[in-house]
Design an enzyme around this catalytic site. Sequence first.
Site, PDB file in Angstrom:
ATOM      1  N   CYS A   1       0.767  -1.324  -0.275  1.00 33.53           N
ATOM      2  CA  CYS A   1       0.108  -0.041  -0.106  1.00 33.53           C
ATOM      3  C   CYS A   1       0.871   1.368  -0.020  1.00 33.53           C
ATOM      4  CB  CYS A   1      -1.045  -0.035   1.086  1.00 33.53           C
ATOM      5  SG  CYS A   1      -2.220  -1.271   1.025  1.00 33.53           S
TER       6      CYS A   1
ATOM      7  N   HIS B   1     -12.419   9.754  -8.870  1.00 32.90           N
ATOM      8  CA  HIS B   1     -11.465   9.907  -9.969  1.00 32.90           C
ATOM      9  C   HIS B   1     -10.274  10.931  -9.642  1.00 32.90           C
ATOM     10  CE1 HIS B   1     -14.180   7.466 -12.139  1.00 32.90           C
ATOM     11  NE2 HIS B   1     -13.252   7.040 -13.184  1.00 32.90           N
TER      12      HIS B   1
ATOM     13  N   GLU C   1     -13.087  -0.390   1.501  1.00 32.29           N
ATOM     14  CA  GLU C   1     -11.907  -0.490   0.562  1.00 32.29           C
ATOM     15  C   GLU C   1     -12.175  -1.311  -0.489  1.00 32.29           C
ATOM     16  OE1 GLU C   1      -7.998   0.973   2.148  1.00 32.29           O
ATOM     17  OE2 GLU C   1      -7.429  -0.906   1.906  1.00 32.29           O
TER      18      GLU C   1
END
Length: 141
Positions: free
Chosen positions: A23, A71, A129
């Site tokens: 991550c 986005h 997530e």
Amino acid sequence: MYSLKTSASFDSAHFLAGYDGKCANLHGHRWTIEVRIGGADLKNEGQERGMLTDFGVLKKAVRELADRFDHALIYEAGSLRERTLDALREERFCLIEVPFRPTAENFAKHFADLLTEEGLPVRSVTVWETPDNCAEYEAES
């Protein structure tokens, strides 16, 4: 206690600065925000009589919140060099700086705070997530 729940999703990228694992790399998610509001009493007059709040009001607030983050590259303040940010801005990327590490846990609290500021009686916010992993923040009563 009465509760209403709704959700909205958005796609964005993030990374975890200072993290020793996958991550740490820039990656994206299809985030889902699930919001539960609650209260002991229903409205007893007007158009919303018999309701905690109009579902349309709740859905609109959660959808607008998701749309703000859709986005975008979400990054923690101070985690990118200024020249990197300048290059991304020059390419006209949508960048959102947050004052916290962009984890599902921190997003859940952040989204709860934002919706509470809009006057919604937030009881909990769950941020998914992935389809299998989520973090939940429960507001203090």
